[in-house]
Design a protein around this motif. Structure first.
Motif: not given
Length: 258
Positions: A220-246
């Protein structure tokens, strides 16, 4: 991250200003509703609305009638901050069925932790042909226990008609597909969507999903995107938070009456 500002930007760019998510789909703006209309294999549904207590029930009925006339089951994609505040209850009263709630999570690419590596013996390859798509579908069906026919159609059609809009990836342990995911890119958009991330049982908890998030973030960064968006399941949310997602909101698909 200024949550309120980024959420408003997401609503404006990716919901109210949505673009079709696949070949053959179209976006229609009807009054206070933005919807996507696709063929029977594509995603049909309401992406955004600007309703209140006086207009919500009529809008729900109008969308139900429209999609029924076209022979399409559809989703009303409801976000936790949408108005009126009882819109979910109104959809339920109209016969819609809510599916499990997910969390809308957004990360700013430049601020994410992208140093996650793969386990030994695992490599990531893009799905660029039918054989690669079948590997992605195989993971999807094993990881989620759902039929992958629509995903197969979507990926094959996308490869044929818009190969730069969706990048599907599969993680292989030797020749065994153990995880898969995709990133959806809209030309000129500030947001890229991360979708379909799933890992087969036996490989969960070993960092493969995390590595695929990082891999897609770099694309995504290589394509010039500033943000990433995810519809996160409860199992994924902790992983994404550790990566820096809000976490910015919630999202719940309400499926139309049969």
């Amino acid at each position: 991250m200024d949550h309120r500002t980024v959420l408003a930007l997401y609503d404006r760019d990716m919901r109210e200003g949505a673009r079709p998510d696949g070949p053959g789909a179209r976006i229609e703006r009807v009054g206070a509703v933005v919807r996507q209309v696709a063929d029977a294999e594509g995603w049909n549904g309401v992406l955004w609305s600007d309703l209140d207590e006086a207009t919500a029930d009529r809008a729900i009925a109008e969308q139900a009638d429209f999609f029924a006339a076209h022979g399409r089951e559809f989703e009303w994609k409801l976000y936790g901050h949408d108005l009126p505040s009882d819109l979910g209850d109104r959809l339920t009263a109209a016969g819609f069925t809510p599916e499990p709630e997910e969390t809308l999570m957004v990360g700013e690419v430049a601020r994410l932790s992208l140093d996650a590596g793969l386990p030994d013996g695992v490599r990531v390859v893009p799905a660029t042909d039918r054989a690669g798509v079948e590997l992605v579908v195989d993971v999807h069906e094993k990881a989620f226990g759902t039929d992958g026919s629509r995903l197969r159609h979507r990926l094959l059609t996308g490869l044929a008609e818009h190969p730069d809009s969706v990048v599907a990836l599969v993680a292989l342990a030797g020749d065994e597909p153990v995880s898969a995911a995709r990133v959806e890119l809209v030309p000129g958009a500030r947001f890229a969507g991360l979708w379909g991330g799933g890992t087969v049982e036996g490989w969960r908890g070993r960092g493969v999903y995390r590595a695929l998030v990082a891999h897609r973030a770099r694309i995504a960064a290589a394509h010039g995107c500033r943000y990433l968006q995810v519809d996160a399941l409860p199992t994924s949310r902790p992983i994404l938070e550790r990566l820096g997602f809000h976490a910015l909101s919630t999202t719940t698909p309400y499926v139309s009456p049969q």
